[in-house]
Write an enzyme that holds these catalytic residues in place. Structure first.
Site, PDB file in Angstrom:
ATOM      1  N   SER A  90       0.857  -1.185   0.000  1.00  0.00           N
ATOM      2  CA  SER A  90       0.000   0.000   0.000  1.00  0.00           C
ATOM      3  C   SER A  90       0.888   1.227   0.000  1.00  0.00           C
ATOM      4  O   SER A  90       1.781   1.351   0.851  1.00  0.00           O
ATOM      5  CB  SER A  90      -0.920   0.015   1.222  1.00  0.00           C
ATOM      6  OG  SER A  90      -1.497   1.296   1.392  1.00  0.00           O
ATOM      7  N   GLY A  91       0.631   2.142  -0.933  1.00  0.00           N
ATOM      8  CA  GLY A  91       1.448   3.352  -1.001  1.00  0.00           C
ATOM      9  C   GLY A  91       1.227   4.277   0.166  1.00  0.00           C
ATOM     10  O   GLY A  91       2.183   4.755   0.799  1.00  0.00           O
ATOM     11  N   SER A  92      -0.033   4.559   0.501  1.00  0.00           N
ATOM     12  CA  SER A  92      -0.301   5.473   1.615  1.00  0.00           C
ATOM     13  C   SER A  92       0.195   4.885   2.927  1.00  0.00           C
ATOM     14  O   SER A  92       0.741   5.604   3.777  1.00  0.00           O
ATOM     15  CB  SER A  92      -1.799   5.794   1.703  1.00  0.00           C
ATOM     16  OG  SER A  92      -2.567   4.646   2.010  1.00  0.00           O
ATOM     17  N   ASP A 252     -11.066   6.025  -0.528  1.00  0.00           N
ATOM     18  CA  ASP A 252      -9.731   6.421  -0.078  1.00  0.00           C
ATOM     19  C   ASP A 252      -9.628   7.937  -0.121  1.00  0.00           C
ATOM     20  O   ASP A 252      -9.968   8.575  -1.120  1.00  0.00           O
ATOM     21  CB  ASP A 252      -8.676   5.795  -0.991  1.00  0.00           C
ATOM     22  CG  ASP A 252      -7.272   5.840  -0.412  1.00  0.00           C
ATOM     23  OD1 ASP A 252      -6.957   6.794   0.325  1.00  0.00           O
ATOM     24  OD2 ASP A 252      -6.488   4.930  -0.708  1.00  0.00           O
ATOM     25  N   GLY A 257      -1.618   5.160  -3.530  1.00  0.00           N
ATOM     26  CA  GLY A 257      -0.345   4.935  -4.214  1.00  0.00           C
ATOM     27  C   GLY A 257      -0.347   3.747  -5.147  1.00  0.00           C
ATOM     28  O   GLY A 257       0.232   3.792  -6.245  1.00  0.00           O
ATOM     29  N   THR A 258      -0.988   2.639  -4.757  1.00  0.00           N
ATOM     30  CA  THR A 258      -1.035   1.482  -5.650  1.00  0.00           C
ATOM     31  C   THR A 258      -1.906   1.773  -6.870  1.00  0.00           C
ATOM     32  O   THR A 258      -1.638   1.260  -7.961  1.00  0.00           O
ATOM     33  CB  THR A 258      -1.539   0.241  -4.906  1.00  0.00           C
ATOM     34  OG1 THR A 258      -2.743   0.563  -4.194  1.00  0.00           O
ATOM     35  CG2 THR A 258      -0.492  -0.274  -3.925  1.00  0.00           C
TER      36      THR A 258
END
Length: 341
Positions: A90-92, A252, A257-258
């Site tokens: 997960s990017g965040s 979100d 990010g993904t």
């Protein structure tokens, strides 16, 4: 106060999306790899329920467990717990974890830049943090290789008819739809509709299209629906709005990010974006992630990109989650008013 369990958490958010970090009180789960540890947490559910269910959690919350890394190159490792999934990456959440590690003094900070390697369940991610006055002010994450899966696939969705969708992987798996085709502008007043429609589209995509990661047979479903707005050119690449619906039905707050990585992979597959170009992604609340294609590779037989995403994270508090031995709901509870069906 009495407690049979005390879990120490540093709370954070990345561009609006909550990503709390467990820093103590939980022993590393069994498993020889971070993926195996992730799989144990996903099967066992005990920790997930305790921190994600009410009264300690809620559908808006993501929680990351810090664990010792398995890879010799990694400085730290983390396992991501989202409302309905325990994903590869997960990017965040990676931004929140890096922020907590540096701003919380868990790992040493070097100004003006600190370089870290984090081990996510899906693999290693390289992190570069811009640091000033004791604060990690911007986090750059070299995400997992990302690829387009299906382009312009027909999808039947009850109440919506036949949609044309893409599927892609950006560290997690997505069905991607054109927001304008559904009459959506990706504004805050549309959040409830985006959440509701996104769950229906994700469920339909899993039933009709499916997803199979070519190198990880355990990841065999579509997690999210990304609603993407129109693209506009910038001096360095492209910009556009998007909103991601997360099961069981929330949007979100960050640009995801993904999803940014998956969308860049789709743009690269269509010849709209190439290595070195940037993508400025805006969320439903107006927060931003910057994306960039660093290079190309392959994942199985899929052409793939090497994406970088960047954004800002902030610590919001320190918590000790406790369990009174007489609490009648030791695993918490979920109600459909917020958790969906």
């Amino acid at each position: 106060m009495r407690s049979s369990k005390t879990i120490h958490v540093i709370s954070a958010h990345a561009e609006g999306e909550v990503g709390d970090v467990i820093v103590g009180g939980v022993a590393p789960p069994p498993g020889d790899t971070i993926w195996a540890q992730r799989s144990f947490i996903a099967r066992d559910q005990t920790l997930r329920n305790f921190v994600l269910n009410e009264p300690r959690g809620g559908v808006f919350r993501h929680v990351n467990l810090l664990v010792p890394p398995k890879h010799p190159d990694a400085d730290a490792a983390f396992i991501i717990m989202e409302p309905e999934d325990t994903p590869p990456m997960s990017g965040s959440n990676a931004i929140c974890v890096a922020t907590v590690l540096l701003d919380g003094g868990i790992l040493p900070m070097t100004e003006p830049e600190t370089h870290l390697t984090l081990e996510a369940p899906g693999g290693l991610v390289r992190v570069r943090a811009e640091c000033r006055n004791g604060k990690a002010v911007r986090i750059y994450v070299q995400n997992l290789p990302s690829f387009a899966d299906r382009l312009a696939a027909p999808l039947e969705v009850a109440g919506l008819g036949t949609l044309t969708v893409d599927t892609a992987y950006g560290g997690d798996s997505f069905v991607v739809v054109d927001a304008a085709a559904l009459g959506l502008r990706i504004t805050e007043d549309e959040a409830a509709d985006i959440a509701r429609l996104g769950v229906a589209i994700t469920d339909a995509a899993n039933a009709q299209l499916g997803f199979a990661h070519p190198e990880n047979p355990d990841w065999n479903h579509i997690s999210f629906c990304a609603f993407c707005g129109p693209l506009a050119e910038t001096e360095t690449g492209l910009t556009g709005r998007s909103a991601v619906a997360i099961q069981p039905g929330k949007v979100d707050r960050s640009p995801t990010g993904t999803a940014v990585s998956a969308r860049m992979a789709l743009m690269a597959a269509r010849g709209q974006m190439r290595p070195g170009q940037s993508f400025d992604a805006l969320s439903i609340i107006g927060s931003r992630f910057a994306g960039r294609i660093l290079g190309t590779t392959h994942v199985g037989d899929h052409p793939a990109i090497l994406p970088e995403i960047s954004g800002r994270g902030w610590i919001t508090g320190i918590h000790q989650h406790m369990l009174d031995p007489d609490d009648p709901w030791p695993q918490g509870y979920r109600l459909r008013d917020t958790w969906g069906a």
